[in-house]
Design an enzyme around this catalytic site. Structure first.
Site, mmCIF file in Angstrom:
data_model
loop_
_atom_site.group_PDB
_atom_site.id
_atom_site.type_symbol
_atom_site.label_atom_id
_atom_site.label_comp_id
_atom_site.label_asym_id
_atom_site.label_seq_id
_atom_site.Cartn_x
_atom_site.Cartn_y
_atom_site.Cartn_z
ATOM 1 C CG ASP A 1 -18.131 -5.821 13.520
ATOM 2 O OD1 ASP A 1 -18.589 -5.081 14.406
ATOM 3 O OD2 ASP A 1 -18.684 -6.878 13.160
ATOM 4 C CG ASN B 1 3.756 -7.074 -0.657
ATOM 5 O OD1 ASN B 1 3.292 -6.168 0.027
ATOM 6 N ND2 ASN B 1 3.932 -6.954 -1.970
ATOM 7 C CE1 TYR C 1 -17.771 -9.890 18.197
ATOM 8 C CE2 TYR C 1 -15.406 -10.062 17.846
ATOM 9 C CZ TYR C 1 -16.696 -10.461 17.547
ATOM 10 O OH TYR C 1 -16.888 -11.427 16.612
ATOM 11 C CG HIS D 1 -2.852 -6.289 -6.993
ATOM 12 N ND1 HIS D 1 -2.170 -6.221 -8.179
ATOM 13 C CD2 HIS D 1 -2.233 -5.425 -6.149
ATOM 14 C CE1 HIS D 1 -1.155 -5.353 -8.056
ATOM 15 N NE2 HIS D 1 -1.168 -4.869 -6.841
ATOM 16 C CG HIS E 1 -0.015 -4.197 -1.791
ATOM 17 N ND1 HIS E 1 -1.154 -3.496 -2.120
ATOM 18 C CD2 HIS E 1 0.654 -4.400 -2.947
ATOM 19 C CE1 HIS E 1 -1.164 -3.284 -3.433
ATOM 20 N NE2 HIS E 1 -0.087 -3.823 -3.960
ATOM 21 C CG HIS F 1 -1.670 -0.181 -6.927
ATOM 22 N ND1 HIS F 1 -0.491 0.304 -6.434
ATOM 23 C CD2 HIS F 1 -1.560 -1.533 -6.898
ATOM 24 C CE1 HIS F 1 0.316 -0.703 -6.142
ATOM 25 N NE2 HIS F 1 -0.314 -1.820 -6.420
HETATM 26 ZN ZN LIG Z 1 0.394 -3.804 -5.989
#
Ligand SMILES: [Zn+2]
Length: 238
Positions: free
Chosen positions: A124, A32, A233, A101, A99, A175
């Site tokens: 960087d 998300n 940069y 996984h 977020h 997680h």
């Molecule tokens: Zn999660």
């Protein structure tokens, strides 16, 4: 992030959600992205459980930064909403949170290991090793779990003295990664960079188990040319 209208913020958050899918960071619906409008005091975030290929800007949910109350939108906000809110409240300089996984970054989170800075791709984006949180306690997991996840990320950065602008990522133990940035796209870019850096670091250690971190002076040069007052940069911030 310069102030934008709410429809524009919805569009930007929607694009950041599409970007993390395109970058291959999202498995099933684990992922998300959100963005914040500080002046209006609201956050825009992906709704809970809507498949990414059906997601439209109008599905996104607007919640009040102060108390998390939904102020616009028919759907329930992502279950990770309290984590995003905790980060925005603590770090006024950030404008987007992501977020996922994603596999390689999550592997480091599951191993409970920070990602060492082995080369310039890392430097960087991240100023030093990407930290991992401690394990969350039974009380934290059994209580306000998502808000406590935000708290343990904040605790980790503060314990290590890391400014959020210099370390735009933390691995939550067992997680996965949370990243942030000046706007939703920047947070998505940092999620993509983190995944690449995590994969490279694992391969580096496979090739040479005793590999040490890159030289400090090389890391400083790479980080500072993209970040901070003397950045040179690219084409500057739009
Ligand atoms: Zn999660």
């Amino acid at each position: 992030m310069s102030s934008v209208s709410l429809p524009e913020l919805r569009e930007r958050v929607w694009r950041a959600n599409q970007a993390i899918v395109r970058a291959g960071l999202v498995t099933l619906s684990f992922g998300n992205a959100s963005g914040v409008d500080r002046r209006a005091g609201v956050m825009v975030i992906k709704p809970s459980g809507v498949p990414y290929d059906e997601l439209k800007p109008e599905h996104l949910v607007v919640v009040r930064l102060e108390d998390g109350r939904v102020v616009e939108g028919e759907l329930r906000p992502s279950s990770d909403t309290p984590t995003h809110l905790a980060l925005y409240r603590r770090f006024p300089e950030i404008g987007g949170v992501v977020h996922t996984h994603s596999t390689a970054a999550t592997a480091w989170a599951q191993a409970g290991r920070p990602i060492p800075p082995f080369g310039t791709t890392h430097a960087d984006h991240f100023h030093g090793q990407v930290p991992v949180t401690r394990q969350m306690t039974p009380d934290e997991v059994g209580g306000e779990y998502e808000a406590e996840t935000g708290a343990v990320i904040i605790e980790t950065l503060e314990r290590l003295g890391l400014p959020a602008a210099e370390m735009p990522a933390t691995l939550v133990a067992s997680h996965g990664p949370f990243t942030w940035g000046r706007d939703p796209q920047d947070a998505a870019d940092n999620a993509t960079a983190l995944e690449v850096v995590a994969a490279m670091a694992a391969q580096t250690l496979a090739l040479r188990p005793d590999a040490g971190p890159m030289a400090d002076y090389l890391m400083e040069r790479h980080f500072r040319r993209k970040h901070g007052p003397n950045a040179y940069y690219g084409q500057g911030h739009r």
